[in-house]
Write a protein that holds these residues in place. Structure first.
Motif, PDB file in Angstrom:
ATOM      1  N   LEU A 194     -29.584 -56.118  -6.374  1.00 44.29           N
ATOM      2  CA  LEU A 194     -30.759 -55.951  -6.846  1.00 44.29           C
ATOM      3  C   LEU A 194     -32.181 -55.461  -5.984  1.00 44.29           C
ATOM      4  N   ARG A 195     -32.032 -55.974  -4.778  1.00 43.11           N
ATOM      5  CA  ARG A 195     -32.963 -55.433  -3.664  1.00 43.11           C
ATOM      6  C   ARG A 195     -32.487 -55.309  -2.219  1.00 43.11           C
ATOM      7  N   PRO A 196     -31.736 -54.278  -2.346  1.00 44.09           N
ATOM      8  CA  PRO A 196     -30.959 -54.174  -0.791  1.00 44.09           C
ATOM      9  C   PRO A 196     -31.882 -53.863   0.204  1.00 44.09           C
ATOM     10  N   THR A 197     -33.135 -53.747   0.052  1.00 34.23           N
ATOM     11  CA  THR A 197     -34.181 -53.457   1.200  1.00 34.23           C
ATOM     12  C   THR A 197     -34.777 -54.556   1.424  1.00 34.23           C
ATOM     13  N   GLY A 198     -34.619 -55.909   0.677  1.00 32.90           N
ATOM     14  CA  GLY A 198     -34.993 -57.113   1.198  1.00 32.90           C
ATOM     15  C   GLY A 198     -36.412 -57.291   0.831  1.00 32.90           C
TER      16      GLY A 198
END
Ligand SMILES: Nc1ncnc2c1ncn2[C@@H]1O[C@H](COP(=O)(O)OP(=O)(O)OP(=O)(O)O)[C@@H](O)[C@H]1O
Ligand SMILES: [Mg+2]
Lengths: 324, 236
Positions: free
Chosen positions: A310-314
């Motif tokens: 969902l949010r690989p950039t953290g």
């Protein structure tokens, strides 16, 4: 958000902290404290993961084993010192921790120099496989030297247990959190305020432009490995002294957890690694509180998968407004 | 005296040959333009001088010393600074941090601070934005920052790669103005430009690169009047 009244919640830990105040609040404080404690370990190790990823885009899967190496160096140093009186154990711990940091830092530098640097520019997969190879070499190298069985750590931090607003908080825990906090504050200063720290950040953003600034990129990468590995080494000694037992595979799970923490915070981002460590600590603490300790790792890795999809950039990734 | 000298330099990217024989010289105090079409090899020429790219054959000398085998940080240390194509600002670092990085090799911090003040005088718009992230500046501001950052190293010679790219005509004029001020203050300049008209207005001499070879050289005024240059680079 899971419901508080989950049927799987164990009741034992609740009854143990019976006190005069509101039992729910006692529970919360205890869980938050536990999360903070474990989370600061994760944060220390996640930092090295994240710094190395930031600067050379390598997932250094050997990083957890540096933590294990740190614990064994601490073990060897303390064993050679002989019996240490309990009153001196904090001092001995600090000295041995410093020694271990220097040696694990050096090990990190050597690993980068001889295993990763020759592969710069090689396909990602080749480097990743090399990292796994380094991981195995460290694990089974230590197993060959120190034996495959768990070893008892020569000192065990002991101290008073305080009852603070109902939570059981032990002196060793306070000391270890303080050490972790000081290390992270120093690191943050180094990265934000010194010229090498600036170079680390600039290399993460644009390696060639950094070369045009006159930055000796190899030197800065070496320093990054040194610092990241030293922090993991410190965490290894601290874990040995706190849990009292070390073994050659102890870095495996915690390496994965640190990776998870780094991803949660936004891999490559230093503040993110600290935040991710704490968040993971809390997720685990609340997860085990609500669903039982056996679910701890399931929670951690479920969060990893959630973030990766969902949010690989953290949390802290890509916050910047950028023009193209 | 020749400050920068290329002698028949060839460069390959893998099997592709990008430079087939570049020979040029820039004397101390000069401002020289490097003209050529897209893909002619202008950027490669600068990158070879700054050691980002290794020369396959030929010689590159800076102030008489051979730099064709040097490392990029040695080239910067020698005082040859390359301001790259596309500005390459460190986008999440502040304007001030970008400038400080330009002085990475300068040991004395007070010298860096003094040079930063000097750049703020030359480019006042950077002073107002010192705490802002580099990536939030406009294209023209980023170009000024890239040039300013190059100056903090205290260059003997500055190589600028297409500083006018993507800028409005008014801003191009400002950039060219800044470049001639830099030369007036004693820094030698090698200027790569597609915008030949703007470049030839501020330069003393120019070289033309075609398909990796230096094919023409001349005084700026002569080239501005040369029919081949007018046809190929100045429009009708
Ligand atoms: N990293 C690279 N890998 C492979 N080929 C490259 C690389 N960089 C440049 N080239 C090739 O080398 C040749 C010269 O490119 P270069 O960038 O030096 O041209 P240029 O004159 O700067 O062009 P432009 O005006 O478009 O910037 C081109 O054919 C280009 O495709
Ligand atoms: Mg170019």
């Amino acid at each position: 958000m899971p419901r508080r009244t989950s049927p799987k919640r164990p009741t034992a830990s609740v009854t143990a902290t019976v006190c005069f105040a509101d039992p729910k609040r006692i529970l919360m404080v205890q869980v938050i404290w536990d999360g903070l404690f474990v989370g600061s370990f994760y944060a220390l190790i996640a930092l090295g993961y994240s710094m190395v990823y930031g600067i050379i885009k390598l997932l250094n899967f050997a990083h957890g084993d540096i933590y294990m190496l740190g614990a064994f160096i601490g073990f060897a140093a303390l064993t050679s010192l002989g019996g240490i009186p309990a009153t001196l154990s904090i001092g001995a711990l600090l000295v041995v921790m410093l020694l271990s940091m220097v040696l694990t830092g050096g090990a990190g530098v050597l690993i980068e120099r001889f295993a990763y640097r020759p592969l710069r520019g090689a396909p990602r997969l080749a480097v990743l496989i090399t990292a796994v190879g380094v991981s195995f070499s460290l694990e089974y190298g230590i197993a060959a030297i120190a034996g495959p069985n768990p070893r008892a750590f020569p000192i065990r931090l002991e101290g008073n247990v305080f009852n603070i607003i109902g939570a059981r908080i032990s002196l060793p825990q306070i000391i270890l959190i303080l050490i972790a906090g000081v290390l992270m504050i120093l690191l943050n200063f180094y990265v934000q305020k010194t010229s090498t720290g600036r170079a680390m950040r600039s290399i993460s953003l644009d390696r060639n432009a950094s070369l045009l600034m006159g930055i000796n990129v190899n030197q800065v990468i070496s320093r990054t490995f040194f610092i990241g590995s030293a922090l993991a080494g410190a965490a290894g000694v601290m874990a040995g002294a706190y849990y009292g037992k070390i073994d050659f595979l102890m870095g495996f799970i915690i390496g994965l957890k640190a990776f998870t923490a780094a991803v949660i915070g936004g891999i490559g981002n230093i503040k993110g690694a600290m935040l991710g460590g704490l968040v993971l600590g809390f997720v685990e603490a609340f997860g085990s509180e609500w669903f039982g300790g056996q679910w701890r790792d399931v929670f951690a890795f479920a969060v990893l998968i959630l973030f990766l999809t969902l949010r690989p950039t953290g949390i802290l990734g890509e916050r910047v407004t950028e023009r193209v | 005296m020749a400050m920068l000298e290329f002698d028949n330099v060839e460069v390959f990217y893998g099997k592709v040959q990008a430079l087939r024989g570049i020979s040029l010289r820039v004397d101390e105090g000069e401002i020289v333009a490097l003209l050529g079409n897209n893909g002619a090899g202008k950027t490669t020429t600068l990158s070879t001088a700054s050691a980002l790219v290794k020369a396959h054959s030929g010689k590159i000398a800076f102030n008489g010393a051979d730099i064709s085998k040097a490392q990029p940080w040695n080239v910067v240390g020698a005082g040859l600074i390359h301001v790259p194509e596309g500005r390459r600002i460190f986008s999440t670092l502040t304007v001030l941090e970008n400038l400080q990085l330009g002085g990475y090799l300068v040991k004395d911090r007070s010298v860096v601070a003094k040079r930063i003040e000097h750049v703020y005088e030359l480019l006042p718009l950077l002073a107002e934005r010192r705490a802002q992230q580099g990536g939030t500046l406009s294209g023209g501001e980023q170009q000024m920052l890239a040039i300013g950052r190059g100056l903090i190293a205290g260059p003997k010679m500055l190589m600028l790669d297409e500083p006018s790219m993507g800028l409005a005509p008014l801003i191009v004029a400002q950039v060219m103005q800044v470049i001639s001020e830099i030369r007036d203050q004693g820094t030698t300049v090698l200027l790569v430009e597609q915008n030949a008209r703007a470049a030839l207005k501020v330069t003393d001499r120019a070289y033309v690169i075609e398909d990796g070879v230096t094919t023409m050289e001349g005084k700026a005024d002569d080239l501005l009047a040369d029919p081949r240059i007018i046809d190929a680079y100045l429009g009708a």
